[in-house]
Design a protein around this motif. Structure first.
Motif, PDB file in Angstrom:
ATOM      1  N   GLU A 165       0.809  -1.213   0.000  1.00  0.00           N
ATOM      2  CA  GLU A 165       0.000   0.000   0.000  1.00  0.00           C
ATOM      3  C   GLU A 165       0.849   1.272   0.000  1.00  0.00           C
ATOM      4  O   GLU A 165       0.786   2.076   0.923  1.00  0.00           O
ATOM      5  N   PRO A 166       1.634   1.482  -1.057  1.00  0.00           N
ATOM      6  CA  PRO A 166       2.514   2.642  -1.067  1.00  0.00           C
ATOM      7  C   PRO A 166       1.790   3.981  -1.188  1.00  0.00           C
ATOM      8  O   PRO A 166       2.335   5.007  -0.795  1.00  0.00           O
ATOM      9  N   THR A 167       0.581   3.977  -1.728  1.00  0.00           N
ATOM     10  CA  THR A 167      -0.169   5.220  -1.920  1.00  0.00           C
ATOM     11  C   THR A 167      -1.657   4.941  -1.733  1.00  0.00           C
ATOM     12  O   THR A 167      -2.042   3.840  -1.344  1.00  0.00           O
ATOM     13  N   SER A 168      -2.495   5.895  -2.045  1.00  0.00           N
ATOM     14  CA  SER A 168      -3.937   5.734  -1.882  1.00  0.00           C
ATOM     15  C   SER A 168      -4.417   4.468  -2.584  1.00  0.00           C
ATOM     16  O   SER A 168      -4.083   4.232  -3.745  1.00  0.00           O
ATOM     17  N   PRO A 169      -5.219   3.649  -1.921  1.00  0.00           N
ATOM     18  CA  PRO A 169      -5.667   2.395  -2.534  1.00  0.00           C
ATOM     19  C   PRO A 169      -6.532   2.604  -3.778  1.00  0.00           C
ATOM     20  O   PRO A 169      -6.680   1.699  -4.585  1.00  0.00           O
ATOM     21  N   ASP A 170      -7.076   3.783  -3.947  1.00  0.00           N
ATOM     22  CA  ASP A 170      -7.910   4.077  -5.115  1.00  0.00           C
ATOM     23  C   ASP A 170      -7.106   4.579  -6.309  1.00  0.00           C
ATOM     24  O   ASP A 170      -7.661   4.731  -7.400  1.00  0.00           O
ATOM     25  N   ASP A 171      -5.840   4.851  -6.116  1.00  0.00           N
ATOM     26  CA  ASP A 171      -5.012   5.414  -7.178  1.00  0.00           C
ATOM     27  C   ASP A 171      -4.367   4.296  -8.002  1.00  0.00           C
ATOM     28  O   ASP A 171      -3.210   3.935  -7.809  1.00  0.00           O
ATOM     29  N   ILE A 172      -5.128   3.773  -8.930  1.00  0.00           N
ATOM     30  CA  ILE A 172      -4.660   2.655  -9.754  1.00  0.00           C
ATOM     31  C   ILE A 172      -3.493   3.081 -10.627  1.00  0.00           C
ATOM     32  O   ILE A 172      -2.473   2.397 -10.706  1.00  0.00           O
ATOM     33  N   LEU A 173      -3.608   4.232 -11.291  1.00  0.00           N
ATOM     34  CA  LEU A 173      -2.522   4.706 -12.150  1.00  0.00           C
ATOM     35  C   LEU A 173      -1.291   5.069 -11.335  1.00  0.00           C
ATOM     36  O   LEU A 173      -0.158   4.880 -11.797  1.00  0.00           O
ATOM     37  N   GLY A 174      -1.492   5.566 -10.127  1.00  0.00           N
ATOM     38  CA  GLY A 174      -0.354   5.835  -9.243  1.00  0.00           C
ATOM     39  C   GLY A 174       0.373   4.557  -8.876  1.00  0.00           C
ATOM     40  O   GLY A 174       1.609   4.502  -8.892  1.00  0.00           O
ATOM     41  N   HIS A 175      -0.379   3.503  -8.560  1.00  0.00           N
ATOM     42  CA  HIS A 175       0.247   2.204  -8.275  1.00  0.00           C
ATOM     43  C   HIS A 175       1.000   1.685  -9.499  1.00  0.00           C
ATOM     44  O   HIS A 175       2.087   1.119  -9.375  1.00  0.00           O
ATOM     45  N   ALA A 176       0.428   1.891 -10.674  1.00  0.00           N
ATOM     46  CA  ALA A 176       1.104   1.449 -11.903  1.00  0.00           C
ATOM     47  C   ALA A 176       2.421   2.200 -12.103  1.00  0.00           C
ATOM     48  O   ALA A 176       3.430   1.593 -12.490  1.00  0.00           O
ATOM     49  N   THR A 177       2.434   3.483 -11.820  1.00  0.00           N
ATOM     50  CA  THR A 177       3.659   4.278 -11.941  1.00  0.00           C
ATOM     51  C   THR A 177       4.714   3.802 -10.951  1.00  0.00           C
ATOM     52  O   THR A 177       5.889   3.640 -11.298  1.00  0.00           O
ATOM     53  N   ILE A 178       4.299   3.568  -9.723  1.00  0.00           N
ATOM     54  CA  ILE A 178       5.221   3.073  -8.694  1.00  0.00           C
ATOM     55  C   ILE A 178       5.761   1.706  -9.093  1.00  0.00           C
ATOM     56  O   ILE A 178       6.967   1.446  -9.026  1.00  0.00           O
ATOM     57  N   SER A 179       4.871   0.824  -9.525  1.00  0.00           N
ATOM     58  CA  SER A 179       5.265  -0.515  -9.934  1.00  0.00           C
ATOM     59  C   SER A 179       6.297  -0.481 -11.056  1.00  0.00           C
ATOM     60  O   SER A 179       7.324  -1.163 -11.000  1.00  0.00           O
ATOM     61  N   LYS A 180       6.032   0.323 -12.061  1.00  0.00           N
ATOM     62  CA  LYS A 180       6.951   0.441 -13.208  1.00  0.00           C
ATOM     63  C   LYS A 180       8.330   0.921 -12.760  1.00  0.00           C
ATOM     64  O   LYS A 180       9.353   0.436 -13.245  1.00  0.00           O
TER      65      LYS A 180
END
Length: 196
Positions: A30-45
């Protein structure tokens, strides 16, 4: 494994995890807001080249959010929560999607009764969906099991299949009575202490 508990924005998560990469964490949860799908994708990349995965999902409440997380390569470890995710059927559909995308499911199980609930899902995933234990783990918090008629059993750091019929969530009547709001003994003591 590290858990940011939704505290960082996207650039902050990438920055912190880049600095922590020397410790070779398996994931950041849970690095950022759980609703921020694109944010998670950016972090993952940004973290994949560092060998760090993203684990998220304990706050997700339906299969659509999980579908979007999976489609956008926003996680490497999927964390269902058996209570927050709508129903058994919703959990099963997420397990099937995770299988299709090749993402291991590592359920969240840190609250009251979550270990009792999730044991059935991880066993079903292993036997009928993923048929694998590779990169799979399930949280276990050893507290409050005494309030359940059929508490979870752990042996050698593994959940044991329940022997009783049902979903293992039936609470003891005495526990329910003591914790019932506002007339249970626990609440009466808390409310009396607040008045003083």
């Amino acid at each position: 494994m590290m858990d940011a508990n939704q505290r960082w924005d996207v650039p902050e998560a990438v920055e912190w995890m880049s600095k922590l990469a020397e410790f070779k964490p398996l994931w950041i949860e849970e690095p950022t807001s759980p609703d921020d799908i694109l944010g998670h994708a950016t972090i993952s990349k940004a973290l994949v080249p560092l060998g760090i995965g993203v684990a998220t999902g304990e706050q997700c409440h339906n299969r659509v959010i999980f579908k979007q997380l999976l489609q956008s390569n926003a996680l490497q470890f999927l964390q269902i929560d058996s209570c927050r995710l709508g129903s058994v059927n919703e959990n099963l559909s997420v397990l099937l999607m995770a299988k299709k995308f090749g993402i291991p499911v590592c359920p969240h199980a840190g609250g009251v009764g979550l270990c009792e609930l999730v044991q059935h899902l991880i066993i079903f995933d292993y036997i009928s969906v993923s048929t694998s234990l590779k990169n799979r783990m399930c949280e276990y918090v050893d507290h409050l099991h005494e309030h359940f008629k059929y508490p979870v059993v752990i042996k050698q750091a593994s959940y044991m299949p329940p022997k009783d019929a049902g979903y293992s969530t039936e609470m003891k009547e005495d526990s329910v009575r003591k914790h019932q709001y506002p007339d249970g003994d626990v609440w009466k003591k808390l409310l009396a202490a607040q008045e003083n």
